[in-house]
Design an enzyme around this catalytic site. Structure first.
Site, mmCIF file in Angstrom:
data_model
loop_
_atom_site.group_PDB
_atom_site.id
_atom_site.type_symbol
_atom_site.label_atom_id
_atom_site.label_comp_id
_atom_site.label_asym_id
_atom_site.label_seq_id
_atom_site.Cartn_x
_atom_site.Cartn_y
_atom_site.Cartn_z
ATOM 1 N N VAL A 199 0.723 -1.194 0.143
ATOM 2 C CA VAL A 199 0.050 -0.051 0.142
ATOM 3 C C VAL A 199 0.832 1.104 -0.096
ATOM 4 C CG1 VAL A 199 -1.956 -0.902 1.097
ATOM 5 C CG2 VAL A 199 -0.218 -0.094 2.490
ATOM 6 N N SER A 200 0.501 2.275 -0.695
ATOM 7 C CA SER A 200 1.248 3.422 -0.778
ATOM 8 C C SER A 200 1.352 4.367 0.490
ATOM 9 C CB SER A 200 0.899 4.070 -2.026
ATOM 10 O OG SER A 200 1.775 5.544 -2.192
ATOM 11 N N THR A 201 2.173 4.932 0.880
ATOM 12 C CA THR A 201 2.162 5.824 1.941
ATOM 13 C C THR A 201 1.145 7.064 1.706
ATOM 14 O OG1 THR A 201 3.958 7.166 1.015
ATOM 15 C CG2 THR A 201 4.295 5.149 2.651
#
Length: 200
Positions: free
Chosen positions: A9-11
């Site tokens: 998951v992207s920050t």
């Protein structure tokens, strides 16, 4: 069959929960009667290979042949660009490790079907084409701004156009090198701004 599960998951996607990816991946492995060889999870942008510690660990395990297949939720969870995908798949082939995507069931490079390789190549071609179109649109927009008399020197590039280009870099649609070329700055400048997360 030993399957290594990878999720990311992207920050920048604060509302994402990694379990949204992990739960169906676990269920899929169990339904096939396979063995989970490990779960590898990153909380980082696709382009942040330094921050993707779990991805590097997974590749290390693959190199040691501790997994037969890597299973991802979707291709964009694993790869930042077409070039990155092609190079990694070739590397995995040398190690005798396949790649499968849960959301793209046609993708299977484990050798079970030649269709997987064909579709991967077609997808790579379309993705490369999309990136070229995006780069062309950005350049056209910047050229239009110049013709309208807007100043596009270094300060404006960094503080203005960067906000347009940054999401494309973070999603992997445009590489850092391409972004630097579009913005007429060095690749190290782009990398620094990505790391800092600001436009200054």
């Amino acid at each position: 069959m030993r399957v290594a599960i990878y999720a990311r998951v992207s920050t920048s996607d604060r509302d994402q929960n990694v379990e949204t990816q992990l739960l169906p991946l676990r269920e899929f492995v169990a339904a096939q009667g396979w063995q989970v060889a490990g779960e590898f999870v990153d909380h980082a942008s696709a382009t942040d290979l330094r921050g993707r510690v779990a991805w590097r660990e997974l590749l290390d395990q693959a190199a040691k042949r501790r997994a037969d297949v890597i299973l991802v939720w979707k291709l964009d969870r694993a790869f930042r660009s077409v070039a990155h995908m092609a190079a990694t798949v070739e590397q995995l082939r040398r190690w005798g490790v396949g790649l499968r995507s849960y959301s793209e069931p046609w993708l299977d490079t484990s050798g079970a079907s030649p269709v997987g390789d064909l579709m991967l190549n077609i997808l790579a071609s379309f993705a490369q084409f999309e990136r070229a179109l995006i780069a062309e649109r950005v350049r056209a927009g910047m050229e239009r701004a110049r013709k309208q008399g807007k100043h596009l020197g270094r300060p404006r590039v960094v503080n203005g156009e960067w906000e347009t280009v940054r999401p494309m870099v973070e999603s992997g649609k445009v590489s850092q090198r391409e972004a630097a070329r579009m913005l007429k700055v060095s690749q190290s400048t782009v990398s620094r701004m990505l790391t800092r997360g600001d436009a200054a």
